[in-house]
Write a protein that holds these residues in place. Structure first.
Motif, PDB file in Angstrom:
ATOM      1  N   LEU A   7     -10.202 -14.731 -20.467  1.00  0.00           N
ATOM      2  CA  LEU A   7     -11.356 -13.758 -20.030  1.00  0.00           C
ATOM      3  C   LEU A   7     -10.510 -12.331 -20.004  1.00  0.00           C
ATOM      4  CD1 LEU A   7     -13.493 -15.548 -17.579  1.00  0.00           C
ATOM      5  CD2 LEU A   7     -14.208 -15.040 -19.987  1.00  0.00           C
ATOM      6  N   LEU A   8      -9.541 -12.273 -19.358  1.00  0.00           N
ATOM      7  CA  LEU A   8      -8.777 -11.023 -19.049  1.00  0.00           C
ATOM      8  C   LEU A   8      -8.082 -10.416 -20.318  1.00  0.00           C
ATOM      9  CD1 LEU A   8      -7.243 -11.989 -15.759  1.00  0.00           C
ATOM     10  CD2 LEU A   8      -8.946 -10.528 -16.269  1.00  0.00           C
ATOM     11  N   PHE A   9      -7.462 -11.331 -21.411  1.00  0.00           N
ATOM     12  CA  PHE A   9      -6.920 -10.941 -22.609  1.00  0.00           C
ATOM     13  C   PHE A   9      -7.546 -11.934 -23.725  1.00  0.00           C
ATOM     14  CE2 PHE A   9      -3.848 -11.480 -18.853  1.00  0.00           C
ATOM     15  CZ  PHE A   9      -3.692 -10.147 -18.607  1.00  0.00           C
ATOM     16  N   GLU A  15      -1.450 -10.195 -23.971  1.00  0.00           N
ATOM     17  CA  GLU A  15      -1.171 -10.483 -22.612  1.00  0.00           C
ATOM     18  C   GLU A  15       0.403 -10.156 -22.656  1.00  0.00           C
ATOM     19  OE1 GLU A  15      -0.923 -13.636 -19.206  1.00  0.00           O
ATOM     20  OE2 GLU A  15      -1.044 -14.530 -21.271  1.00  0.00           O
ATOM     21  N   LEU A  16       1.118 -10.322 -23.646  1.00  0.00           N
ATOM     22  CA  LEU A  16       2.513  -9.942 -23.637  1.00  0.00           C
ATOM     23  C   LEU A  16       2.680  -8.538 -23.630  1.00  0.00           C
ATOM     24  CD1 LEU A  16       5.601 -11.057 -23.610  1.00  0.00           C
ATOM     25  CD2 LEU A  16       5.182 -11.048 -26.234  1.00  0.00           C
ATOM     26  N   TYR A  17       1.850  -7.882 -24.269  1.00  0.00           N
ATOM     27  CA  TYR A  17       2.056  -6.446 -24.251  1.00  0.00           C
ATOM     28  C   TYR A  17       1.734  -5.931 -22.763  1.00  0.00           C
ATOM     29  CZ  TYR A  17       0.493  -1.422 -24.816  1.00  0.00           C
ATOM     30  OH  TYR A  17       0.189  -0.278 -24.913  1.00  0.00           O
ATOM     31  N   ILE A  18       0.494  -6.404 -22.310  1.00  0.00           N
ATOM     32  CA  ILE A  18       0.374  -5.849 -20.868  1.00  0.00           C
ATOM     33  C   ILE A  18       1.475  -6.358 -19.914  1.00  0.00           C
ATOM     34  CG2 ILE A  18      -1.001  -6.487 -18.939  1.00  0.00           C
ATOM     35  CD1 ILE A  18      -2.299  -4.773 -21.073  1.00  0.00           C
ATOM     36  N   LEU A  19       2.096  -7.502 -20.016  1.00  0.00           N
ATOM     37  CA  LEU A  19       3.476  -7.742 -19.369  1.00  0.00           C
ATOM     38  C   LEU A  19       4.607  -6.565 -19.488  1.00  0.00           C
ATOM     39  CD1 LEU A  19       3.325 -11.807 -19.768  1.00  0.00           C
ATOM     40  CD2 LEU A  19       3.079 -10.459 -17.825  1.00  0.00           C
TER      41      LEU A  19
END
Length: 265
Positions: A7-9, A15-19
């Motif tokens: 739901l978030l990514f 998600e890896l970019y956000i990390l």
């Protein structure tokens, strides 16, 4: 847990970019924290102040604020599709992380003797950081970090692992010394003696800095490096503040002791 992450990514790439972004944000936070701590001590313990909120019992505060650093990673490892946990380098790095926070969240708080209450703001910020960093370190290692099959024999991993172990031992032993400074019924501050405290005022801080520097060297990622940098900034500032306080408080404080680095600084 996987449902929440989906739901978030929208994708694993996102998600890896956000990390990666979270790691760079943490490095920026380290810089801002450094500037702030030039003018203000971290408001806890002997530096606690009512202007940072109502006091929280120190044992309760340590337990609750550190617990997310254990529970969030635990959920990420066991309740998500943690595709990299079957690889030995990832397993060992996760073990380093969990070893620290099992001790810090489930053991250390219950060994505290006395201690001043923690201001609510410090308590709240610690909870946020532990959730933030717990997700950052564990999600990357459990699902994204890729290492060569022989990474555990690489000099970076071996030297990093040794540094981590040495730092962890110094940190735990130094906490033991601080915990036993006062006999039952005694109050007030005393000069720490023994262990690395014979060389530096912030032996416990030095140990934890070494610990996460080793973790960063073994992990070889911007995520572990960001944590090591943030730890170094916060704890080195605490060590300097403690050193100055000891010199002011005790006339007989050993003048040969340094603040953080033995024989150097």
């Amino acid at each position: 847990m996987d449902v929440i992450l989906k739901l978030l990514f929208s994708s694993e790439t996102m998600e890896l970019y956000i990390l990666d972004c979270l790691a760079y944000i943490m490095i920026s936070m380290a810089f801002l924290t450094f500037v702030t701590l030039l003018f203000e001590n971290v408001p806890y313990g002997r530096y606690a102040s009512s202007r940072y909120g109502f006091p929280v019992n120190v044992k309760f505060a340590w337990f609750v604020q550190e617990l997310p650093a254990f529970l969030v990673p635990l959920c990420l490892v066991f309740f998500t599709s943690a595709s990299r946990t079957s690889h030995l380098p990832n397993q060992l790095l996760l073990c380093m992380y969990f070893c620290h926070y099992i001790q810090r969240s489930l053991i250390y708080p219950f060994l505290i003797r006395g201690g001043k209450s923690t201001p609510f703001l410090s308590f709240l910020l610690a909870i946020v950081f532990c959730m933030y960093n717990g997700y950052l370190q564990t999600r990357y290692l459990s699902h994204y970090a890729e290492y060569p099959s022989d990474w555990v024999t690489h000099p970076f991993f071996i030297s990093g692992g040794i540094l981590w172990l040495v730092g962890w031992v110094i940190n735990v032993h130094s906490d033991h010394i601080l915990r036993n400074l006062r006999k039952p019924g005694e109050t007030g501050y005393k000069i720490p003696r023994g262990g690395l405290f014979e060389l530096v005022s912030g032996a416990n801080f030095f140990g934890e800095i070494i610990e996460w520097a080793g973790f960063a060297l073994a992990g070889h990622s911007i995520h572990s490096l960001a944590f090591a940098i943030f730890t170094m900034v916060v704890l080195s500032c605490r060590a300097v503040a403690h050193h100055k306080w000891y010199l002011t408080k005790f006339e007989d404080y050993p003048k040969s002791r340094k603040a953080l680095l033995p024989f150097v600084f």
